[in-house]
Design a protein around this motif. Sequence first.
Motif, PDB file in Angstrom:
ATOM      1  N   GLU A   1      -9.339  -4.651  22.258  1.00 42.59           N
ATOM      2  CA  GLU A   1     -10.442  -4.285  21.613  1.00 42.59           C
ATOM      3  C   GLU A   1     -10.887  -3.150  22.481  1.00 42.59           C
ATOM      4  OE1 GLU A   1     -12.962  -7.445  20.765  1.00 42.59           O
ATOM      5  OE2 GLU A   1     -11.837  -8.193  19.031  1.00 42.59           O
ATOM      6  N   THR A   2     -11.067  -3.283  23.877  1.00 44.96           N
ATOM      7  CA  THR A   2     -11.622  -2.262  24.646  1.00 44.96           C
ATOM      8  C   THR A   2     -10.867  -0.998  24.838  1.00 44.96           C
ATOM      9  OG1 THR A   2     -12.536  -4.170  26.071  1.00 44.96           O
ATOM     10  CG2 THR A   2     -12.395  -1.713  27.038  1.00 44.96           C
ATOM     11  N   ILE A   3      -9.615  -1.027  24.693  1.00 44.90           N
ATOM     12  CA  ILE A   3      -8.573  -0.192  24.507  1.00 44.90           C
ATOM     13  C   ILE A   3      -8.723   0.802  23.318  1.00 44.90           C
ATOM     14  CG2 ILE A   3      -6.009   0.648  24.444  1.00 44.90           C
ATOM     15  CD1 ILE A   3      -5.736  -1.371  26.445  1.00 44.90           C
ATOM     16  N   ASP A   4      -8.953  -0.122  22.171  1.00 48.50           N
ATOM     17  CA  ASP A   4      -9.210   0.735  20.919  1.00 48.50           C
ATOM     18  C   ASP A   4     -10.434   1.524  21.082  1.00 48.50           C
ATOM     19  OD1 ASP A   4      -7.042  -0.339  19.951  1.00 48.50           O
ATOM     20  OD2 ASP A   4      -7.829  -1.920  18.712  1.00 48.50           O
ATOM     21  N   LEU A   5     -11.646   0.875  21.570  1.00 45.63           N
ATOM     22  CA  LEU A   5     -12.779   1.665  21.743  1.00 45.63           C
ATOM     23  C   LEU A   5     -12.824   2.821  22.689  1.00 45.63           C
ATOM     24  CD1 LEU A   5     -15.813   1.647  21.286  1.00 45.63           C
ATOM     25  CD2 LEU A   5     -16.124   0.321  23.174  1.00 45.63           C
ATOM     26  N   LEU A   6     -12.039   2.811  23.682  1.00 43.73           N
ATOM     27  CA  LEU A   6     -11.854   3.957  24.478  1.00 43.73           C
ATOM     28  C   LEU A   6     -10.796   5.035  23.898  1.00 43.73           C
ATOM     29  CD1 LEU A   6     -11.262   2.162  27.998  1.00 43.73           C
ATOM     30  CD2 LEU A   6     -13.188   3.564  27.312  1.00 43.73           C
ATOM     31  N   GLU A   7     -10.010   4.531  23.161  1.00 43.28           N
ATOM     32  CA  GLU A   7      -9.345   5.552  22.380  1.00 43.28           C
ATOM     33  C   GLU A   7      -9.989   6.581  21.345  1.00 43.28           C
ATOM     34  OE1 GLU A   7      -5.733   3.477  20.890  1.00 43.28           O
ATOM     35  OE2 GLU A   7      -4.733   3.633  22.558  1.00 43.28           O
ATOM     36  N   ALA A   8     -11.020   5.545  20.765  1.00 48.13           N
ATOM     37  CA  ALA A   8     -11.533   6.295  19.855  1.00 48.13           C
ATOM     38  C   ALA A   8     -12.645   7.173  20.454  1.00 48.13           C
ATOM     39  CB  ALA A   8     -12.614   5.320  18.893  1.00 48.13           C
ATOM     40  N   ASP A   9     -13.191   6.976  21.727  1.00 48.72           N
ATOM     41  CA  ASP A   9     -14.207   7.707  22.526  1.00 48.72           C
ATOM     42  C   ASP A   9     -13.217   9.086  22.799  1.00 48.72           C
ATOM     43  OD1 ASP A   9     -16.174   6.033  21.980  1.00 48.72           O
ATOM     44  OD2 ASP A   9     -16.101   5.347  24.186  1.00 48.72           O
ATOM     45  N   TRP A  10     -12.210   8.771  23.445  1.00 47.77           N
ATOM     46  CA  TRP A  10     -11.160   9.834  23.775  1.00 47.77           C
ATOM     47  C   TRP A  10     -11.032  10.766  22.802  1.00 47.77           C
ATOM     48  CZ3 TRP A  10      -9.939  11.857  28.258  1.00 47.77           C
ATOM     49  CH2 TRP A  10      -8.779  12.961  28.336  1.00 47.77           C
ATOM     50  N   SER A  11     -10.649  10.506  21.447  1.00 52.16           N
ATOM     51  CA  SER A  11     -10.558  11.325  20.530  1.00 52.16           C
ATOM     52  C   SER A  11     -11.811  12.133  19.987  1.00 52.16           C
ATOM     53  CB  SER A  11      -9.947  10.650  19.248  1.00 52.16           C
ATOM     54  OG  SER A  11     -10.784   9.613  18.588  1.00 52.16           O
ATOM     55  N   LEU A  12     -13.062  11.398  19.959  1.00 50.87           N
ATOM     56  CA  LEU A  12     -14.178  12.104  19.833  1.00 50.87           C
ATOM     57  C   LEU A  12     -14.419  13.078  20.881  1.00 50.87           C
ATOM     58  CD1 LEU A  12     -16.904  11.995  17.972  1.00 50.87           C
ATOM     59  CD2 LEU A  12     -17.604  10.441  19.978  1.00 50.87           C
ATOM     60  N   LEU A  13     -14.251  12.916  22.135  1.00 51.64           N
ATOM     61  CA  LEU A  13     -14.567  13.835  23.098  1.00 51.64           C
ATOM     62  C   LEU A  13     -13.556  14.850  23.129  1.00 51.64           C
ATOM     63  CD1 LEU A  13     -15.156  11.227  26.317  1.00 51.64           C
ATOM     64  CD2 LEU A  13     -16.850  12.724  24.833  1.00 51.64           C
ATOM     65  N   ASN A  14     -12.450  14.702  22.577  1.00 49.93           N
ATOM     66  CA  ASN A  14     -11.396  15.948  22.293  1.00 49.93           C
ATOM     67  C   ASN A  14     -11.227  16.632  21.167  1.00 49.93           C
ATOM     68  OD1 ASN A  14     -10.482  15.803  25.057  1.00 49.93           O
ATOM     69  ND2 ASN A  14      -8.878  14.101  24.540  1.00 49.93           N
ATOM     70  N   GLN A  15     -12.341  16.628  20.453  1.00 49.16           N
ATOM     71  CA  GLN A  15     -12.271  17.241  18.950  1.00 49.16           C
ATOM     72  C   GLN A  15     -12.601  18.711  19.444  1.00 49.16           C
ATOM     73  OE1 GLN A  15     -15.600  15.705  16.956  1.00 49.16           O
ATOM     74  NE2 GLN A  15     -14.529  13.997  15.906  1.00 49.16           N
ATOM     75  N   PRO A  16     -11.663  19.465  18.745  1.00 48.15           N
ATOM     76  CA  PRO A  16     -11.817  20.880  19.068  1.00 48.15           C
ATOM     77  C   PRO A  16     -13.084  21.708  18.709  1.00 48.15           C
ATOM     78  CG  PRO A  16      -9.817  20.419  17.709  1.00 48.15           C
ATOM     79  CD  PRO A  16     -10.694  19.017  17.849  1.00 48.15           C
TER      80      PRO A  16
END
Length: 118
Positions: free
Chosen positions: A46-61
Motif C-alpha cells: 500500500e505504501t508503494i502504491d501511494l508513493l507511485e501515485a505521488d511520483w506520477s503527480l510530481l512528474n506531471q508535465p
Amino acid sequence: MLRTLDLVLVGAMIAAATITYQIKHDAEVKLEEVRGLQAEIKLQKETIDLLEADWSLLNQPSRLQRLSTAFEAELGLRPIEAEQMAQPDELPGRASDFEPKLAENGADAALTTGSVQQ
C-alpha cells in the motif's frame, strides 16, 4: 507384569500427548509470525502504491512546466536549441568499431548478428 506394561504404556501416551501439544503450540506461533509478515507485506504494498501515485503527480508535465517557468531565472534554465544537439561525427564509437573479430583458427565464415549485410 501387567501393571508394569500398563505403566509403560500410560507413560508413552503422556509423552506422545506432550510432544503433540508442543508441536501444535510451535505451529501456532509460526502461523502468527506468518500472519504478521503478511500484514507487513500488505502495508508495504500500500505504501508503494501511494508513493507511485505521488511520483506520477510530481512528474506531471504541466506541473514541471510551471516550476521551470517559475524558477527559470534562478536556475538559469533555457530551452534547448538545435545547435546543442550532437552531430553524428561527434558521437563516440561507430558501427565498424564494434564488428566482431573472426576467430583466429582461420574460419572464413562471418558472424551474423541479425543486421543487414551489404
